[in-house]
Design a protein around this motif. Sequence first.
Motif, PDB file in Angstrom:
ATOM      1  N   LYS A 190       0.838  -1.194   0.000  1.00  0.00           N
ATOM      2  CA  LYS A 190       0.000   0.000   0.000  1.00  0.00           C
ATOM      3  C   LYS A 190       0.879   1.253   0.000  1.00  0.00           C
ATOM      4  O   LYS A 190       1.978   1.190   0.515  1.00  0.00           O
ATOM      5  CB  LYS A 190      -0.923  -0.018   1.218  1.00  0.00           C
ATOM      6  CG  LYS A 190      -1.794  -1.269   1.303  1.00  0.00           C
ATOM      7  CD  LYS A 190      -2.886  -1.229   0.264  1.00  0.00           C
ATOM      8  CE  LYS A 190      -3.817  -2.399   0.179  1.00  0.00           C
ATOM      9  NZ  LYS A 190      -3.534  -3.739   0.380  1.00  0.00           N
ATOM     10  N   PRO A 191       0.475   2.366  -0.520  1.00  0.00           N
ATOM     11  CA  PRO A 191      -0.795   2.594  -1.221  1.00  0.00           C
ATOM     12  C   PRO A 191      -0.876   1.856  -2.563  1.00  0.00           C
ATOM     13  O   PRO A 191       0.095   1.830  -3.305  1.00  0.00           O
ATOM     14  CB  PRO A 191      -0.804   4.105  -1.453  1.00  0.00           C
ATOM     15  CG  PRO A 191       0.338   4.680  -0.706  1.00  0.00           C
ATOM     16  CD  PRO A 191       1.295   3.604  -0.424  1.00  0.00           C
ATOM     17  N   PHE A 192      -2.061   1.305  -2.821  1.00  0.00           N
ATOM     18  CA  PHE A 192      -2.343   0.602  -4.063  1.00  0.00           C
ATOM     19  C   PHE A 192      -3.337   1.451  -4.870  1.00  0.00           C
ATOM     20  O   PHE A 192      -4.451   1.683  -4.442  1.00  0.00           O
ATOM     21  CB  PHE A 192      -2.916  -0.780  -3.721  1.00  0.00           C
ATOM     22  CG  PHE A 192      -3.543  -1.523  -4.900  1.00  0.00           C
ATOM     23  CD1 PHE A 192      -3.270  -1.191  -6.228  1.00  0.00           C
ATOM     24  CD2 PHE A 192      -4.390  -2.600  -4.664  1.00  0.00           C
ATOM     25  CE1 PHE A 192      -3.843  -1.876  -7.284  1.00  0.00           C
ATOM     26  CE2 PHE A 192      -4.981  -3.296  -5.725  1.00  0.00           C
ATOM     27  CZ  PHE A 192      -4.708  -2.931  -7.033  1.00  0.00           C
ATOM     28  N   ALA A 215      -8.037  -1.725  -3.212  1.00  0.00           N
ATOM     29  CA  ALA A 215      -7.204  -0.552  -3.511  1.00  0.00           C
ATOM     30  C   ALA A 215      -7.336   0.542  -2.451  1.00  0.00           C
ATOM     31  O   ALA A 215      -8.312   0.595  -1.703  1.00  0.00           O
ATOM     32  CB  ALA A 215      -7.590   0.012  -4.878  1.00  0.00           C
ATOM     33  N   THR A 216      -6.328   1.384  -2.390  1.00  0.00           N
ATOM     34  CA  THR A 216      -6.365   2.555  -1.533  1.00  0.00           C
ATOM     35  C   THR A 216      -7.003   3.715  -2.293  1.00  0.00           C
ATOM     36  O   THR A 216      -7.768   4.505  -1.752  1.00  0.00           O
ATOM     37  CB  THR A 216      -4.922   2.988  -1.166  1.00  0.00           C
ATOM     38  OG1 THR A 216      -4.069   1.849  -1.199  1.00  0.00           O
ATOM     39  CG2 THR A 216      -4.855   3.646   0.171  1.00  0.00           C
ATOM     40  N   LYS A 312       2.797   8.564  -5.292  1.00  0.00           N
ATOM     41  CA  LYS A 312       2.832   8.120  -3.882  1.00  0.00           C
ATOM     42  C   LYS A 312       2.582   6.622  -3.754  1.00  0.00           C
ATOM     43  O   LYS A 312       2.667   6.069  -2.663  1.00  0.00           O
ATOM     44  CB  LYS A 312       1.732   8.864  -3.103  1.00  0.00           C
ATOM     45  CG  LYS A 312       2.168  10.223  -2.601  1.00  0.00           C
ATOM     46  CD  LYS A 312       1.171  10.721  -1.571  1.00  0.00           C
ATOM     47  CE  LYS A 312       0.567  12.023  -1.994  1.00  0.00           C
ATOM     48  NZ  LYS A 312      -0.669  12.452  -1.500  1.00  0.00           N
ATOM     49  N   SER A 313       2.242   5.973  -4.886  1.00  0.00           N
ATOM     50  CA  SER A 313       1.804   4.571  -4.820  1.00  0.00           C
ATOM     51  C   SER A 313       2.964   3.584  -4.791  1.00  0.00           C
ATOM     52  O   SER A 313       4.028   3.835  -5.347  1.00  0.00           O
ATOM     53  CB  SER A 313       0.942   4.251  -6.036  1.00  0.00           C
ATOM     54  OG  SER A 313      -0.065   5.212  -6.161  1.00  0.00           O
ATOM     55  N   GLY A 348      10.358   2.568  -7.448  1.00  0.00           N
ATOM     56  CA  GLY A 348      10.211   1.325  -6.690  1.00  0.00           C
ATOM     57  C   GLY A 348       8.815   0.733  -6.634  1.00  0.00           C
ATOM     58  O   GLY A 348       8.608  -0.313  -6.020  1.00  0.00           O
ATOM     59  N   ALA A 349       7.828   1.377  -7.275  1.00  0.00           N
ATOM     60  CA  ALA A 349       6.483   0.802  -7.257  1.00  0.00           C
ATOM     61  C   ALA A 349       6.409  -0.391  -8.208  1.00  0.00           C
ATOM     62  O   ALA A 349       7.170  -0.469  -9.169  1.00  0.00           O
ATOM     63  CB  ALA A 349       5.457   1.850  -7.694  1.00  0.00           C
TER      64      ALA A 349
END
Length: 399
Positions: A190-192, A215-216, A312-313, A348-349
Amino acid sequence: MTSFSTYNFSGQKALIRVDFNVPLNDQFEITDDTRMTATLPTIKKILGDGGSVILMSHLGRPKEGPTDKYSMKHLVSHLKTLLGDVKVEFANDCIGEEAIDKSAALQAGAVLLLENLRFYKEEEKGDKAFAEKLSHLGDVYVNDAFGTAHRAHASTAVIADFFEADKKMFGLLMEGEVKSAEKVLHESQKPFTAIIGGAKVSDKILIIENLLQKATDIIIGGGMAYTFWKAQGKQIGNSLCEDDRLEKALEILAKAKVLGVNIHLPMDSTIADKFAADAQTTNCESYGIPTGWMGLDIGQKAVADFKEVILKSKTILWNGPMGVFEMPAFQNGTKSIALAVAEATKKGAFSLVGGGDSVAAVNMFHLADKVSYVSTGGGAMLEYFEGKELPGIAAIKNS
Ligand code: AMP
């Protein structure tokens, strides 16, 4: 579950269900061979081990049994080119004497391509006797056709019953698809964020409802977004809208609130006076589009808002374009979102792009290698994210 990578195929005849449903032009030339190249690592690993390969697939939608137009023979010469030194044979039928004889005589290191499975209506019916006949052709069953994993057909699911647990497995392509899909749906960091776009809300309702549990954040772009605005009593001019889905849209927004999922709609749009590449265009708020104008892309403010969420994900799923990206004037939204997904991936997501048009978009912007995974299976991927169990996966996993 038997692992393909560690299995030694020496002396084994591997019967592989591939998805060679490639587009052909009027001269029977392959216009896009992605589906064939995608399965080459699987074929090469088996041949490299000292095994032989029997390939089975469907091609097109033949209605009346064998038809020259849909014959797999049109693929033989290209398969030979792709495989280089490898001996490639063809059987004029996928079951029966010729298929049995040619598979029995197949030498280690050689490949046999069978005729179109859908020349038999038993294939799509998931007929057991037909599946059993196919199963006799190989010692080991490998499913590498993610594109048809959502179908309970004879060669994609039923056939697995005729192999012991240690003689059936996913191929490398299928393994990669399943792993990335599972990573997003079941092991997401998360966040997803799920980015859902495209033309119709009706096509994406099930996926949005399932993602509400996972999901977020859910970003809704493309033509679908206007149904959500209209449902809230806003003016959307002549933008795409499904009036019979207004209540559903409100229901989704309410459910999201209860579950604490942030739904992001495009605050502004690039609007046009007609659905055409040379239309007059301007920018305005998506919830106040004048009559005679239609939203054909998300606007700059929406891009900035969505980008902030995407960056931000830690996990990103993207299905469907943000606008009519096929026309240069309405490409910016989809391109900007593709770039944002690439940037988040670099940070890095884990990003998975699935579904026909978003895949076409990342390819168009040359960003396919800047995201974590691009899925080859449009319909199968959609059904997976709708929360359905795919027969092609279950047949191997649950045995
Ligand atoms: P889908 O197959 O549902 O993912 O929809 C993809 C199609 O949606 C693409 O061909 C886009 O051109 C189209 N599309 C995206 N945004 C819009 C829009 N705002 N208005 C009309 N069509 C759109």
